[in-house]
Every structure is written in C-alpha cells, then in structure tokens.
Scaffold this motif. Structure first.
Motif, mmCIF file in Angstrom:
data_model
loop_
_atom_site.group_PDB
_atom_site.id
_atom_site.type_symbol
_atom_site.label_atom_id
_atom_site.label_comp_id
_atom_site.label_asym_id
_atom_site.label_seq_id
_atom_site.Cartn_x
_atom_site.Cartn_y
_atom_site.Cartn_z
ATOM 1 N N ILE A 114 0.827 -1.199 0.000
ATOM 2 C CA ILE A 114 0.000 0.000 0.000
ATOM 3 C C ILE A 114 0.867 1.257 0.000
ATOM 4 N N GLN A 115 0.591 2.130 -0.932
ATOM 5 C CA GLN A 115 1.225 3.441 -0.955
ATOM 6 C C GLN A 115 0.145 4.468 -0.627
ATOM 7 N N ALA A 116 0.413 5.320 0.374
ATOM 8 C CA ALA A 116 -0.571 6.312 0.807
ATOM 9 C C ALA A 116 0.069 7.690 0.809
ATOM 10 N N LYS A 117 -0.388 8.548 -0.087
ATOM 11 C CA LYS A 117 0.154 9.895 -0.221
ATOM 12 C C LYS A 117 -0.969 10.924 -0.108
ATOM 13 N N GLN A 118 -0.711 12.033 0.566
ATOM 14 C CA GLN A 118 -1.738 13.052 0.768
ATOM 15 C C GLN A 118 -1.991 13.929 -0.463
ATOM 16 N N SER A 119 -1.281 13.707 -1.513
ATOM 17 C CA SER A 119 -1.473 14.483 -2.738
ATOM 18 C C SER A 119 -2.911 14.336 -3.245
ATOM 19 N N GLU A 120 -3.383 15.337 -3.963
ATOM 20 C CA GLU A 120 -4.726 15.284 -4.543
ATOM 21 C C GLU A 120 -4.692 14.786 -5.986
ATOM 22 N N THR A 121 -3.617 14.129 -6.360
ATOM 23 C CA THR A 121 -3.493 13.514 -7.686
ATOM 24 C C THR A 121 -2.860 12.134 -7.537
ATOM 25 N N PHE A 122 -2.871 11.377 -8.623
ATOM 26 C CA PHE A 122 -2.154 10.107 -8.706
ATOM 27 C C PHE A 122 -1.030 10.300 -9.717
ATOM 28 N N SER A 123 0.218 10.169 -9.268
ATOM 29 C CA SER A 123 1.342 10.527 -10.131
ATOM 30 C C SER A 123 2.000 9.312 -10.786
ATOM 31 N N GLU A 124 2.502 9.550 -11.970
ATOM 32 C CA GLU A 124 3.228 8.514 -12.713
ATOM 33 C C GLU A 124 4.538 8.164 -12.018
ATOM 34 N N SER A 125 5.217 9.170 -11.463
ATOM 35 C CA SER A 125 6.512 8.935 -10.813
ATOM 36 C C SER A 125 6.371 8.043 -9.585
ATOM 37 N N ALA A 126 5.237 8.155 -8.889
ATOM 38 C CA ALA A 126 5.018 7.318 -7.704
ATOM 39 C C ALA A 126 4.954 5.844 -8.091
ATOM 40 N N GLU A 164 -10.153 10.889 -12.763
ATOM 41 C CA GLU A 164 -9.290 11.818 -13.490
ATOM 42 C C GLU A 164 -7.847 11.303 -13.607
ATOM 43 N N ILE A 165 -7.664 10.013 -13.462
ATOM 44 C CA ILE A 165 -6.324 9.437 -13.557
ATOM 45 C C ILE A 165 -5.847 9.479 -15.009
ATOM 46 N N HIS A 166 -4.635 9.967 -15.211
ATOM 47 C CA HIS A 166 -4.096 10.096 -16.562
ATOM 48 C C HIS A 166 -3.876 8.707 -17.174
ATOM 49 N N PRO A 167 -4.124 8.553 -18.471
ATOM 50 C CA PRO A 167 -3.909 7.250 -19.130
ATOM 51 C C PRO A 167 -2.501 6.682 -18.917
ATOM 52 N N LYS A 168 -1.492 7.554 -18.853
ATOM 53 C CA LYS A 168 -0.129 7.065 -18.625
ATOM 54 C C LYS A 168 0.013 6.431 -17.252
ATOM 55 N N ASN A 216 -2.462 4.941 -15.605
ATOM 56 C CA ASN A 216 -3.143 3.648 -15.722
ATOM 57 C C ASN A 216 -2.250 2.623 -16.409
ATOM 58 N N ALA A 217 -1.552 3.043 -17.448
ATOM 59 C CA ALA A 217 -0.659 2.137 -18.169
ATOM 60 C C ALA A 217 0.464 1.641 -17.270
ATOM 61 N N LYS A 218 0.998 2.541 -16.450
ATOM 62 C CA LYS A 218 2.063 2.145 -15.520
ATOM 63 C C LYS A 218 1.559 1.108 -14.523
ATOM 64 N N SER A 219 0.331 1.269 -14.066
ATOM 65 C CA SER A 219 -0.216 0.305 -13.104
ATOM 66 C C SER A 219 -0.343 -1.075 -13.746
ATOM 67 N N GLN A 220 -0.700 -1.117 -15.019
ATOM 68 C CA GLN A 220 -0.791 -2.394 -15.729
ATOM 69 C C GLN A 220 0.590 -3.017 -15.919
ATOM 70 N N ASN A 221 1.589 -2.164 -16.164
ATOM 71 C CA ASN A 221 2.959 -2.668 -16.280
ATOM 72 C C ASN A 221 3.404 -3.320 -14.984
ATOM 73 N N LEU A 222 3.033 -2.719 -13.882
ATOM 74 C CA LEU A 222 3.403 -3.253 -12.581
ATOM 75 C C LEU A 222 2.752 -4.612 -12.343
ATOM 76 N N GLU A 223 1.498 -4.738 -12.714
ATOM 77 C CA GLU A 223 0.813 -6.026 -12.593
ATOM 78 C C GLU A 223 1.548 -7.096 -13.402
ATOM 79 N N GLU A 224 1.961 -6.746 -14.607
ATOM 80 C CA GLU A 224 2.655 -7.698 -15.476
ATOM 81 C C GLU A 224 3.997 -8.133 -14.885
#
Length: 211
Positions: A94-106, A170-174, A176-184
């Motif tokens: 679990i990653q928990a960040k107080q940011s109001e966005t979901f970042s690609e770098s995270a 409002e999650i950016h497509p990039k 979402n793509a990174k999350s799929q890469n992580l699953e793979e």
C-alpha cells in the motif's frame, strides 16, 4: 468528484487524529487511516494496522506491507505446519500519499522496487543496502512463508493499492498504463499468481470510513 470530498476528508482526518492519535503527524496518520480503510474487511486492531507500516525513508515507495494466510494476518511467529493444503496467501503493498493527484513517478518507484523484492534470488543483505530494515523484514517474511508453503500448493494474490486524496475518474492514461505494467511484472515473477492494482481516492476513503 466535487472538491467537497477532499474538504470533508480533511476534516474527518483531523477530528479523528485529535481524538485518538494527536501526537502523530498528519502524514503518518493519513497512512494509518488509509491502511485501516483498505483492510477494513479484516477487522484489524490499531496495533495490527500499525505493525504493517514500513514507510520511514528507503521504503521503495511503499508505506504498508501486510501478509495474510487464509485471511489471518501473519508475523514472524507464524507456524506454517498447521496450514492445510491449498492455502491462500494475500500480500498487500500500500502506498498512501496526501497528494490530490495520482502521479506517474510514484508508480515508477514501486515498479523499481517490485523488480527487487520479487526476485527470490536477492538476499536480505543486498536488500538492506537499498531499503530500511523494517521493510526488508516484511519482504523476507513474505518470501519465507511463500517458500515454506510450496509443498501445500498455495495460491498467491498480490494486491497493490495506491491511496491519495485524488479523483480516480481523473487518472491520466499514462498512470493507468504504468499500473498495468506493474501487474505484469508481478505476474512474470510468480507462475499462477493473481495481481491487482487499485486506486483509492478521497471519495473511496470516505465511503469506507462511513461503513
């Protein structure tokens, strides 16, 4: 999502922190609160939730690690001898960040970490050069349990959860793509395993807190 969700969540967090953990910093309390909501179905105690907290610098972008066998939270004293055939191992990262966005770098950071921690050939000493000791202890415990239970043919589920105060619509497509890469990456390391990546935002935290 209305910005009201973030405002309401912030108010709830501050009230609860004041009531039960006023000495804990806001970011640390947000982590504990997030773990509680993500793992709500397990009805864990505060001490059990806190035991999974590994975010303390050199944590590879992961704030909480929880390992369950047949829905039981395990620790270093867990005895695999009593486990019957075909157990379920569930690993939460679990990653928990107080940011109001979901970042690609995270997610990039978690990907880099996953390559390390899911390589069973990497030794504890090597991991300690990159990660804090509590983080490494949790990963070594997971490896130990996973290997000891192989004779009983376990089913492994890896659940990666990214919590923020953002809007999952409002999650950016990039991202979402990174999350799929992580699953793979995870699935390539463990034959027959299942892996899911979940985004949890302000509204989801509020919904969980209200149940």
């Amino acid at each position: 999502m209305s910005n009201n969700d973030v405002i309401v969540l912030n108010s709830l967090l501050e009230q609860r922190r004041t009531q039960i953990a006023s000495t804990i910093k806001e970011d640390q309390f947000f982590e504990i609160f997030s773990f509680e909501q993500v793992l709500k179905n397990y009805d864990l105690s505060y001490e059990e939730i806190e035991s999974g907290k590994v975010g303390a610098g050199n944590d590879g972008g992961i704030d909480g690690i929880f390992i369950f066998v047949n829905d039981e939270l395990i620790n270093e004293d867990f005895n695999t001898d009593e486990i019957k055939r075909n157990p379920e191992i569930i690993l939460y990262l679990i990653q928990a960040k107080q940011s109001e966005t979901f970042s690609e770098s995270a997610i990039d950071k978690i990907i880099s970490t996953a390559v390390d921690i899911f390589d069973l050939s990497k030794k504890e000493k090597e991991l300690l050069t990159r990660y804090n000791s509590l983080f490494v202890r949790k990963i070594e415990l997971f490896k130990k349990i996973y290997l000891q239970l192989q004779v009983k043919h376990p089913r492994l589920y890896v659940k990666i959860v990214y919590v923020s105060k953002g809007n999952i619509q409002e999650i950016h497509p990039k991202v979402n793509a990174k999350s799929q890469n992580l699953e793979e990456i995870v699935l390539s390391r463990f034959t027959g395993a299942e892996c899911t990546f979940e985004f949890v935002g302000a509204r989801q935290l509020l919904d969980a807190a209200r149940t």
